[in-house]
Design a protein around this motif. Sequence first.
Motif, mmCIF file in Angstrom:
data_model
loop_
_atom_site.group_PDB
_atom_site.id
_atom_site.type_symbol
_atom_site.label_atom_id
_atom_site.label_comp_id
_atom_site.label_asym_id
_atom_site.label_seq_id
_atom_site.Cartn_x
_atom_site.Cartn_y
_atom_site.Cartn_z
ATOM 1 N N CYS A 125 -9.350 -29.120 14.170
ATOM 2 C CA CYS A 125 -10.110 -30.353 13.980
ATOM 3 C C CYS A 125 -11.600 -30.055 14.010
ATOM 4 O O CYS A 125 -12.027 -28.975 14.403
ATOM 5 N N PHE A 126 -12.376 -31.026 13.592
ATOM 6 C CA PHE A 126 -13.815 -31.004 13.768
ATOM 7 C C PHE A 126 -14.351 -32.413 13.590
ATOM 8 O O PHE A 126 -13.692 -33.282 13.040
ATOM 9 N N LYS A 127 -15.558 -32.609 14.076
ATOM 10 C CA LYS A 127 -16.271 -33.882 13.946
ATOM 11 C C LYS A 127 -17.485 -33.618 13.066
ATOM 12 O O LYS A 127 -18.176 -32.617 13.236
ATOM 13 N N ALA A 128 -17.747 -34.496 12.106
ATOM 14 C CA ALA A 128 -18.919 -34.402 11.246
ATOM 15 C C ALA A 128 -19.869 -35.542 11.580
ATOM 16 O O ALA A 128 -19.456 -36.698 11.664
ATOM 17 N N VAL A 129 -21.135 -35.204 11.772
ATOM 18 C CA VAL A 129 -22.172 -36.194 12.044
ATOM 19 C C VAL A 129 -23.184 -36.098 10.909
ATOM 20 O O VAL A 129 -23.751 -35.039 10.655
ATOM 21 N N PHE A 130 -23.394 -37.218 10.227
ATOM 22 C CA PHE A 130 -24.265 -37.262 9.061
ATOM 23 C C PHE A 130 -25.670 -37.692 9.486
ATOM 24 O O PHE A 130 -25.832 -38.728 10.134
ATOM 25 N N ALA A 131 -26.655 -36.892 9.114
ATOM 26 C CA ALA A 131 -28.050 -37.176 9.455
ATOM 27 C C ALA A 131 -28.906 -36.914 8.222
ATOM 28 O O ALA A 131 -29.470 -35.845 8.054
ATOM 29 N N GLY A 132 -28.934 -37.885 7.321
ATOM 30 C CA GLY A 132 -29.686 -37.716 6.071
ATOM 31 C C GLY A 132 -29.063 -36.618 5.219
ATOM 32 O O GLY A 132 -27.858 -36.612 5.005
ATOM 33 N N PRO A 133 -29.881 -35.645 4.787
ATOM 34 C CA PRO A 133 -29.337 -34.572 3.948
ATOM 35 C C PRO A 133 -28.616 -33.496 4.757
ATOM 36 O O PRO A 133 -28.125 -32.524 4.208
ATOM 37 N N ARG A 134 -28.543 -33.673 6.056
ATOM 38 C CA ARG A 134 -27.881 -32.692 6.920
ATOM 39 C C ARG A 134 -26.558 -33.260 7.450
ATOM 40 O O ARG A 134 -26.444 -34.443 7.713
ATOM 41 N N VAL A 135 -25.615 -32.362 7.598
ATOM 42 C CA VAL A 135 -24.340 -32.706 8.227
ATOM 43 C C VAL A 135 -24.108 -31.684 9.324
ATOM 44 O O VAL A 135 -24.201 -30.471 9.084
ATOM 45 N N PHE A 136 -23.838 -32.155 10.532
ATOM 46 C CA PHE A 136 -23.601 -31.263 11.655
ATOM 47 C C PHE A 136 -22.135 -31.320 12.055
ATOM 48 O O PHE A 136 -21.551 -32.399 12.135
ATOM 49 N N LEU A 137 -21.561 -30.159 12.287
ATOM 50 C CA LEU A 137 -20.168 -30.057 12.720
ATOM 51 C C LEU A 137 -20.134 -29.860 14.228
ATOM 52 O O LEU A 137 -20.888 -29.056 14.771
ATOM 53 N N TYR A 138 -19.252 -30.592 14.877
ATOM 54 C CA TYR A 138 -19.068 -30.483 16.315
ATOM 55 C C TYR A 138 -17.580 -30.350 16.607
ATOM 56 O O TYR A 138 -16.738 -30.783 15.820
ATOM 57 N N ALA A 139 -17.283 -29.788 17.762
ATOM 58 C CA ALA A 139 -15.899 -29.674 18.233
ATOM 59 C C ALA A 139 -15.002 -29.001 17.193
ATOM 60 O O ALA A 139 -13.862 -29.398 16.994
ATOM 61 N N VAL A 140 -15.525 -27.973 16.542
ATOM 62 C CA VAL A 140 -14.719 -27.211 15.594
ATOM 63 C C VAL A 140 -13.731 -26.399 16.413
ATOM 64 O O VAL A 140 -14.123 -25.669 17.326
ATOM 65 N N GLY A 141 -12.469 -26.545 16.109
ATOM 66 C CA GLY A 141 -11.485 -25.794 16.880
ATOM 67 C C GLY A 141 -10.175 -25.620 16.151
ATOM 68 O O GLY A 141 -9.800 -26.445 15.313
ATOM 69 N N VAL A 142 -9.509 -24.529 16.476
ATOM 70 C CA VAL A 142 -8.173 -24.242 15.970
ATOM 71 C C VAL A 142 -7.289 -23.983 17.191
ATOM 72 O O VAL A 142 -7.702 -23.299 18.140
ATOM 73 N N VAL A 143 -6.104 -24.535 17.195
ATOM 74 C CA VAL A 143 -5.150 -24.340 18.287
ATOM 75 C C VAL A 143 -4.956 -22.832 18.492
ATOM 76 O O VAL A 143 -4.797 -22.087 17.515
ATOM 77 N N PRO A 144 -5.006 -22.349 19.745
ATOM 78 C CA PRO A 144 -4.940 -20.905 19.990
ATOM 79 C C PRO A 144 -3.822 -20.150 19.257
ATOM 80 O O PRO A 144 -4.057 -19.077 18.713
ATOM 81 N N ALA A 145 -2.641 -20.712 19.193
ATOM 82 C CA ALA A 145 -1.527 -20.019 18.526
ATOM 83 C C ALA A 145 -1.744 -19.864 17.024
ATOM 84 O O ALA A 145 -1.096 -19.039 16.380
ATOM 85 N N TRP A 146 -2.675 -20.619 16.454
ATOM 86 C CA TRP A 146 -2.934 -20.596 15.017
ATOM 87 C C TRP A 146 -4.241 -19.892 14.657
ATOM 88 O O TRP A 146 -4.649 -19.887 13.497
ATOM 89 N N ARG A 147 -4.889 -19.289 15.644
ATOM 90 C CA ARG A 147 -6.144 -18.588 15.381
ATOM 91 C C ARG A 147 -5.885 -17.245 14.707
ATOM 92 O O ARG A 147 -4.802 -16.688 14.796
ATOM 93 N N ARG A 148 -6.925 -16.751 14.029
ATOM 94 C CA ARG A 148 -6.913 -15.444 13.360
ATOM 95 C C ARG A 148 -5.933 -15.407 12.187
ATOM 96 O O ARG A 148 -5.428 -14.354 11.826
ATOM 97 N N LEU A 149 -5.676 -16.575 11.603
ATOM 98 C CA LEU A 149 -4.806 -16.673 10.423
ATOM 99 C C LEU A 149 -5.577 -17.198 9.212
ATOM 100 O O LEU A 149 -4.975 -17.510 8.186
ATOM 101 N N GLY A 150 -6.889 -17.336 9.335
ATOM 102 C CA GLY A 150 -7.704 -17.822 8.234
ATOM 103 C C GLY A 150 -7.893 -19.327 8.207
ATOM 104 O O GLY A 150 -8.559 -19.852 7.314
ATOM 105 N N LEU A 151 -7.328 -20.047 9.183
ATOM 106 C CA LEU A 151 -7.434 -21.506 9.180
ATOM 107 C C LEU A 151 -8.853 -21.978 9.453
ATOM 108 O O LEU A 151 -9.320 -22.942 8.838
ATOM 109 N N GLY A 152 -9.546 -21.324 10.355
ATOM 110 C CA GLY A 152 -10.924 -21.700 10.647
ATOM 111 C C GLY A 152 -11.802 -21.545 9.416
ATOM 112 O O GLY A 152 -12.593 -22.438 9.088
#
Length: 109
Positions: free
Chosen positions: A28-55
């Motif tokens: 999951c992740f959260k996107a916050v829109f601030a004009g021409p910028r978009v900031f990503l927060y809380a980017v995460g992949v469930v530990p069992a699914w990491r290192r598989l290219g999902l991120g």
Amino acid sequence: VRVALRRELTTPGERFYLACVGDLAVGCFKAVFAGPRVFLYAVGVVPAWRRLGLGRTMLAQAQALLCGASGCVLGLEVETHNLGAIALYRAAGFRITTTYGYHALVVPG
């Protein structure tokens, strides 16, 4: 927690995204829109699914979805000791622009 989550889910200028494999939520992740910028927060992949290219896939899809063909500045924050995430973000084309030092004060109680 439910009240806070409901409030965040309806905050103007913010969206949450869930990455699924079939019916299973894996990131999951959260996107916050601030004009021409978009900031990503809380980017995460469930530990069992990491290192598989999902991120990397999530970041590429976030860029395409949030910035489109016209482009934008896509930013995020990461703890300086989170070397795995930093490697992922660098591989996805992000570069470090600012580093913050955090300080703590222990106040005796």
